[in-house]
Scaffold this motif. Structure first.
Motif, short mmCIF file in Angstrom:
data_model
loop_
_atom_site.label_atom_id
_atom_site.label_comp_id
_atom_site.label_asym_id
_atom_site.label_seq_id
_atom_site.Cartn_x
_atom_site.Cartn_y
_atom_site.Cartn_z
N THR A 90 0.96 -1.25 0.47
CA THR A 90 0.05 -0.28 0.06
C THR A 90 0.50 1.00 0.15
O THR A 90 2.12 0.66 0.45
N GLY A 91 0.27 2.33 -0.60
CA GLY A 91 1.17 3.70 -0.56
C GLY A 91 1.79 3.87 -1.96
O GLY A 91 2.07 3.00 -2.49
N GLU A 92 2.09 5.13 -1.99
CA GLU A 92 2.52 5.30 -3.61
C GLU A 92 3.93 4.72 -3.00
O GLU A 92 4.21 4.60 -2.34
N LEU A 93 4.05 4.19 -4.54
CA LEU A 93 5.80 3.65 -4.83
C LEU A 93 6.79 4.51 -4.47
O LEU A 93 7.16 5.46 -4.81
N PRO A 94 8.00 4.24 -3.77
CA PRO A 94 8.86 4.97 -2.85
C PRO A 94 10.21 5.07 -4.30
O PRO A 94 9.69 4.34 -5.78
N GLU A 95 10.43 6.14 -3.87
CA GLU A 95 11.54 6.57 -5.56
C GLU A 95 12.55 5.58 -5.23
O GLU A 95 12.96 4.84 -4.34
N VAL B 178 12.81 -4.49 -6.24
CA VAL B 178 12.30 -2.76 -6.37
C VAL B 178 11.64 -2.52 -7.48
O VAL B 178 10.92 -1.92 -7.37
N ASP B 179 12.52 -3.08 -8.30
CA ASP B 179 12.25 -3.18 -9.70
C ASP B 179 11.04 -4.71 -10.21
O ASP B 179 10.09 -3.83 -11.33
N LEU B 180 10.38 -5.31 -9.45
CA LEU B 180 9.23 -5.70 -10.02
C LEU B 180 7.99 -5.70 -9.89
O LEU B 180 6.93 -5.77 -9.68
N TRP B 181 7.43 -4.39 -8.69
CA TRP B 181 6.55 -3.64 -8.24
C TRP B 181 6.07 -2.88 -9.76
O TRP B 181 6.74 -1.96 -10.32
N GLU B 182 4.71 -2.96 -9.74
CA GLU B 182 3.69 -2.63 -10.75
C GLU B 182 2.66 -1.79 -10.31
O GLU B 182 2.21 -2.50 -9.35
N PRO B 183 1.86 -1.19 -10.88
CA PRO B 183 0.92 -0.66 -9.99
C PRO B 183 -0.65 -1.36 -10.33
O PRO B 183 -0.67 -2.43 -11.23
N TYR B 184 -1.16 -1.72 -9.13
CA TYR B 184 -2.18 -2.36 -9.66
C TYR B 184 -3.05 -1.88 -9.99
O TYR B 184 -3.92 -0.91 -9.91
#
Length: 342
Positions: free
Chosen positions: A314-319, A335-341
């Motif tokens: 949850t929350g905006e993805l950090p830089e 870190v590079d594997l996260w994508e917006p739901y």
């Protein structure tokens, strides 16, 4: 890994202990189920290794059907020979069918040298521990990326199991205080006896606090900086997490800027009830989270197929670069594997 305390492994026990009061490289690919909370472990006596992994998918609910890839380098007949696996303890508690397995270091297998906690009839692995290292090449390592992006304050682990995530976090982040919740006191007893939890509690008396009871009722003074949520029952994400009201209540217990990281399962799930579909439950859980955190839910898929198994944040993805700077090298690539739901 530096700072890891070797655990002493006790002898085999066939009855419950006395109740108490209470990989390091992004290109390394593990067998599919090794990355999830729900890892169906099926061992059979024979003269040859039999399949370790069996998972049903959303369109093949027959539990005898195996369609998981189990990693490219592993064929369906690859597994751990029964002679390399020892059952240390097994019994039924009020909430679980508890088994602890020891995999021999002589096994030619990624789980060689590990100790495994199984809690349900299908034999899903709920905790994993290695003798000389804390990182597991499972989603517990993903959980260990959360503390650097939290505000100051305690971290709640809801669904503590045998403490796999807590061990990594306590060793990597000297300032983090962990409050763990586990429904079943017998699981905590087993964790202390077989997974080194008692030593961990003695090593970090001011940073590790264990509670038994309903994790959804967890609370601390002034709120949590974050939650790690790993709540399964009978092989499924608990139904309360498909209800937006649950996420509303949990959100109110976070401090300003607090976040949650959640194991939402996927098609890898092998539930007690074969009519249940892990990928459907995962989607319903994500939708409930999205209602409470609109536009602020991200998903990390641990497989090539999106529905195999996922962790949500949850929350905006950090830089990304700033987040990576705060992580140990083996954890940076997550870190590079996260994508917006969506």
């Amino acid at each position: 890994m530096e700072g890891v305390v070797a655990q002493s492994f006790p002898q085999t026990q066939t009855h419950p202990p006395s109740p108490l009061p209470h990989p390091y490289h992004p290109n390394f690919s593990l067998p599919t189920a090794f990355r999830h909370r729900t890892i169906p472990l099926k061992l059979h006596r024979s003269n040859r290794p039999l399949p370790l992994l069996k998972s049903h998918h959303s369109h093949t609910p027959n539990p005898q059907t195996t369609t998981n890839s189990a990693a490219a380098q592993y064929e369906d007949d690859d597994g751990i020979p029964i002679e390399h696996v020892k059952t240390l303890v097994k019994f039924k508690s009020r909430h679980n069918y508890i088994r602890v397995l020891q995999v021999s270091r002589a096994a030619d297998h990624p789980l060689a040298g590990s100790r495994l906690l199984l809690l349900d009839a299908p034999g899903n692995i709920h905790s994993i521990s290695f003798l000389f290292k804390s990182l597991t090449n499972t989603y517990f390592d993903v959980f260990a990326t959360l503390p650097p992006i939290l505000p100051p304050g305690p971290l709640g682990i809801l669904g503590f199991g045998a403490g796999s995530a807590a061990r990594i976090i306590l060793e990597l982040y000297p300032q983090t205080v962990v409050h763990g919740w586990e429904l079943d006191p017998s699981v905590i007893s087993v964790a202390r006896e077989y997974f080194g939890l008692e030593k961990l509690e003695k090593k970090y008396p001011d940073r590790l606090f264990i509670n038994t009871g309903n994790a959804l009722n967890s609370s601390v003074k002034d709120g949590f900086a974050g939650f790690l949520i790993d709540l399964f029952s009978k092989g499924c994400v608990i139904p309360e997490l498909q209800d937006a009201a649950t996420w509303e209540r949990l959100k109110k217990r976070l401090r300003h800027g607090g976040r949650m990281m959640v194991n939402v399962g996927g098609s890898c799930v092998e539930p007690d009830d074969i009519r249940k579909d892990g990928s459907v439950i995962m989607e319903e859980t994500l939708k409930a989270m999205h209602k409470v955190f609109p536009g602020e839910v991200s998903v990390l898929s641990l497989e090539n197929r999106k529905d195999d198994s996922s962790v949500a944040l949850t929350g905006e993805l950090p830089e990304a670069n700033e987040w990576k700077k705060a992580l140990k090298r083996p954890l940076k690539f997550y870190v590079d594997l996260w994508e917006p739901y969506k």
